[in-house]
Write an enzyme that holds these catalytic residues in place. Structure first.
Site, PDB file in Angstrom:
ATOM      1  N   PRO A 229       8.097  -5.807   4.975  1.00 43.99           N
ATOM      2  CA  PRO A 229       7.184  -4.501   3.960  1.00 43.99           C
ATOM      3  C   PRO A 229       6.651  -2.960   5.114  1.00 43.99           C
ATOM      4  O   PRO A 229       6.537  -1.519   4.423  1.00 43.99           O
ATOM      5  CB  PRO A 229       5.764  -5.133   4.259  1.00 43.99           C
ATOM      6  CG  PRO A 229       5.943  -5.555   5.483  1.00 43.99           C
ATOM      7  CD  PRO A 229       6.943  -6.191   5.667  1.00 43.99           C
TER       8      PRO A 229
ATOM      9  N   ARG B  22      -4.926   4.264   6.245  1.00 46.51           N
ATOM     10  CA  ARG B  22      -4.912   4.372   4.879  1.00 46.51           C
ATOM     11  C   ARG B  22      -6.460   5.407   4.414  1.00 46.51           C
ATOM     12  O   ARG B  22      -7.110   6.204   5.054  1.00 46.51           O
ATOM     13  CB  ARG B  22      -5.081   2.755   5.193  1.00 46.51           C
ATOM     14  CG  ARG B  22      -4.339   2.176   5.300  1.00 46.51           C
ATOM     15  CD  ARG B  22      -3.807   1.840   4.250  1.00 46.51           C
ATOM     16  NE  ARG B  22      -4.232   0.988   2.792  1.00 46.51           N
ATOM     17  CZ  ARG B  22      -4.880   0.146   2.134  1.00 46.51           C
ATOM     18  NH1 ARG B  22      -4.618  -0.885   3.355  1.00 46.51           N
ATOM     19  NH2 ARG B  22      -5.921  -0.091   1.354  1.00 46.51           N
TER      20      ARG B  22
ATOM     21  N   TYR C  44       0.258  -3.033  11.876  1.00 47.36           N
ATOM     22  CA  TYR C  44       1.304  -3.837  11.066  1.00 47.36           C
ATOM     23  C   TYR C  44       1.476  -4.729  12.598  1.00 47.36           C
ATOM     24  O   TYR C  44       2.573  -4.007  13.062  1.00 47.36           O
ATOM     25  CB  TYR C  44       2.602  -4.234  10.426  1.00 47.36           C
ATOM     26  CG  TYR C  44       2.614  -3.673   9.090  1.00 47.36           C
ATOM     27  CD1 TYR C  44       2.489  -5.084   8.097  1.00 47.36           C
ATOM     28  CD2 TYR C  44       2.171  -2.762   8.817  1.00 47.36           C
ATOM     29  CE1 TYR C  44       2.614  -4.813   6.946  1.00 47.36           C
ATOM     30  CE2 TYR C  44       2.582  -2.505   7.488  1.00 47.36           C
ATOM     31  CZ  TYR C  44       2.072  -3.564   6.445  1.00 47.36           C
ATOM     32  OH  TYR C  44       2.386  -3.036   5.118  1.00 47.36           O
TER      33      TYR C  44
ATOM     34  N   ASP D 175       0.918  -1.041   0.000  1.00 49.08           N
ATOM     35  CA  ASP D 175       0.200  -0.230   0.044  1.00 49.08           C
ATOM     36  C   ASP D 175       0.849   1.032  -0.281  1.00 49.08           C
ATOM     37  O   ASP D 175      -0.140   2.177  -0.615  1.00 49.08           O
ATOM     38  CB  ASP D 175      -1.461   0.174   1.430  1.00 49.08           C
ATOM     39  CG  ASP D 175      -0.138   0.685   2.358  1.00 49.08           C
ATOM     40  OD1 ASP D 175       1.049  -0.351   1.987  1.00 49.08           O
ATOM     41  OD2 ASP D 175      -0.984   0.195   3.589  1.00 49.08           O
TER      42      ASP D 175
END
Length: 671
Positions: free
Chosen positions: A362, A279, A287, A51
């Site tokens: 990530p 987001r 996470y 993302d």
């Protein structure tokens, strides 16, 4: 008797339609290269996955003409908050820092889920007559190694493709579960590779789809961490896997945590860590660390990983703050590992990119970005070799440049992921704990790297730096060949900001013809052209005006490199475009003060009014101060050669045309 497989020919075959594959296809679409892109999955991603979009990625997407749509939809992250236990073990906000340091780029880091990003690529490709072929996967590959690399007419790569049925192309874990929450575990490194299972099932099924044989000049394998193409080539992944397991939740949070709409790094006393990523559409990505042992923890039972267990871990880490959700959009889990492919290409005919040649955690927002930048580096090179504009030798620079970036990324991720996953030190004597100050310093020092702005390609036949090309890359010799070839080194002293091997910075300038202000990178679309940027200096000074006239005459000669590299029936700027920025007051200058080569005339279209720019005061925006910010002498100027990917290839004085021509002749072909 069964029908023989159909056969076809294509310039470039791309295996895998994730971000790396789509980026490669986008280059081919812009350069007019006959291309096919296939993917074994029957559908694109709709939720979750990667993302983060870094500054350099936004610059690249804008250069293809659809980045403005992406940037408008993303959630922009402007601040990062660090949360750590105080002296009593209570979670407190310990610091606020800018998420993206000011001045690095005209963009900031932002987030948008991978499916939406892929949709913008796919829409753009359709406009250029390339469509992703889904439910198609390779089952055999052969490379004719006897073919001369310089033979542009040959198709040395032969691939057998199998067309799958809908059921075969849809993995079971990809389907929505009864809870209505989509799992991403089927793409996680905790899941086993299903490629061979799909192929075996397809071959055994009498109702399976057909096969076809594709003959390609070049093949690009962008088929993920379990890359089938990599396995067929026999290339290894070098590195290590940790015992750190992390879960990921995309949720609409119900919480009293005050910084839920900020990017946050949260370290608990002993329960692990959480990263918060705000987001789009009210979503927040968490996470969440599920294991706290780097090594020696043993195998983790994958069946125990559920959205509920991941949430419970987050609640424990974030206490005393409460967090829950009613809506979960997507979830997954992964194991931290850092690996780099032993090789990125085979005979400069088959190439690997993205997760197929590098895997890492990530949380630094690098995976999708570095993957796309792999094929942004590779795509124009293949396209220009296929079109006969550049010599095939430039293809060697892909591994040299991008494998070195992957190695640097793994080294950075190794440090960053351990700082993030480790528990905070209790005091100065606690050697097993991590220093929160070290963690903050790693974030701040890593900004140039993580944003993609700091990528610095070493000396090669297409980067005029001094020194050993193998040492500055991944060990591959990418120097210009030939016993009589002298070393050509760009004159770095002409600017401390425009750096050889790095991407060309962007500052606002005005169009001389209509006074409109542009960020200069907006005038550098990714269309496969090299560019000469002429910093013309103060053209109202007689001496400088004379220098510019001499430069114009040299570039306009019938035998100049601009003419030699350009097909006879093509515009003079179709292979190398010349753009000019001068520093004189705009109102004191006329376009006719410049040689015609700087504002070429085309029959039916007239003069080109979009080649000459000026560093001057605009009517409605702030002064760009381009010469000062580029650190170029405002009186004398300089010449800068840019590659099609906006990286600086060479730099010199206005008089250094012969040296520039000698440098270009090492990798360019006469038309």
């Amino acid at each position: 008797m069964a029908n023989s497989p159909s056969e076809s020919h294509v310039d470039v075959l791309i295996i895998g339609a994730g971000p790396a594959g789509l980026m490669a296809a986008t280059w081919m679409s812009r350069c007019g290269i006959k291309t096919r892109i296939v993917d074994k999955r029957s559908t694109k991603i709709f939720n979750g996955q990667a993302d983060g979009l870094q500054c350099r990625t936004h610059e690249i997407l804008h250069s293809f003409g659809f980045g403005h749509r992406v940037y408008a939809e993303t959630n922009h992250m402007l601040e990062m908050c660090l949360w750590n236990p105080d002296e009593n073990g209570v979670l407190r906000r310990s610091d606020r820092i800018p998420d993206t340091p000011p001045g690095l780029s005209r963009f900031v880091e932002s987030v948008l889920h991978q499916g939406r990003i892929e949709r913008y690529f796919i829409d753009s490709l359709k406009e250029h007559d390339i469509t992703v072929e889904r439910g198609v996967m390779p089952e055999a590959i052969h490379l004719d190694e006897s073919v001369d690399p310089a033979d542009r007419t040959a198709y040395p790569v032969t691939v057998t493709l199998r067309h799958l049925t809908e059921d075969q192309a849809m993995p079971a874990e990809c389907r929505t579960h009864g809870s209505g929450v989509q799992s991403g575990l089927f793409r996680s490194n905790l899941a086993k590779d299903d490629t061979d299972d799909i192929l075996n099932a397809a071959k055994a099924n009498p109702r399976a789809g057909s096969t076809e044989v594709v003959h390609a000049k070049y093949l690009i394998g962008c088929d993920g961490a379990h890359s089938w193409v990599r396995r067929q080539l026999g290339f290894a992944m070098e590195g290590e896997q940790t015992d750190y397991i992390w879960g990921v939740l995309d949720i609409i949070p119900i919480t009293d945590f005050p910084d839920i709409r900020m990017r946050c790094a949260i370290h608990s006393v002993s329960s692990g860590s959480v990263m918060v990523i705000p987001r789009e559409n009210r979503l927040v990505r968490l996470y969440i660390q599920l294991t706290t042992t780097e090594k020696g923890g043993g195998d983790y039972d994958r069946s125990k990983i559920t959205p509920e267990t991941i949430l419970k871990a987050a609640q424990k880490i974030m206490a005393p703050y409460k967090i829950d959700y009613e809506y979960c959009d997507w979830w997954t889990a992964y194991q931290i590992g850092q690996r780099v492919g032993s090789q990125f290409s085979k005979n400069e005919r088959i190439f690997l990119a993205g997760d197929a040649v590098h895997t890492h955690s990530p949380k630094a927002g690098q995976g999708m970005n570095v993957s796309m930048q792999d094929t942004y580096n590779l795509g124009w090179k293949i396209a220009l070799v296929a079109k006969g504009i550049c010599k095939p030798e430039i293809l060697k620079t892909y591994q040299s440049e991008r494998r070195r970036v992957a190695q640097d990324l793994i080294e950075f991720d190794h440090r960053f992921s351990r700082l993030f996953s480790g528990r905070p030190a209790k005091d100065l004597m606690d050697e097993e704990g991590i220093s929160i100050e070290d963690f903050k310093a790693a974030i701040q020092k890593g900004h140039l790297f993580t944003t993609g702005i700091g990528v610095d390609y070493g000396a090669s036949m297409i980067v005029a730096k001094s020194g050993d090309t193998a040492a500055q890359g991944d060990g591959t010799d990418v120097s210009a060949r030939g016993k009589t070839t002298r070393e050509i080194v760009g004159k770095q002293h002409l600017s401390s900001v425009i750096k050889l091997g790095m991407r060309f910075p962007s500052f606002p300038v005005l169009n001389q013809a209509d006074a409109r202000q542009w960020h200069f990178q907006e005038r550098l679309p990714s269309d496969g052209r090299w560019r000469i940027i002429v910093f013309a200096g103060d053209v109202k000074q007689p001496e400088q005006a004379a220098r510019m006239q001499e430069l114009g005459k040299a570039l306009a000669r019938p035998d100049s490199f601009l003419r030699r590299y350009t097909p006879e029936d093509a515009p003079i700027d179709s292979v190398i475009e010349v753009l000019t920025i001068h520093s004189s007051p705009r109102r004191s200058v006329e376009l006719t003060d410049f040689h015609e080569i700087f504002r070429p005339f085309r029959k039916g279209l007239g003069w080109d009014y979009w080649k000459i720019y000026v560093d001057d005061e605009p009517y409605h925006q702030e002064h760009g101060q381009a010469y000062r910010r580029y650190d170029v002498d405002a009186k004398r100027g300089c010449l800068v050669l840019l590659r099609p990917d906006m990286h600086v290839s060479w730099m010199g004085e206005l008089e250094d045309v012969e040296e520039l021509e000698e440098f270009l002749d090492r990798f360019m072909l006469n038309a």
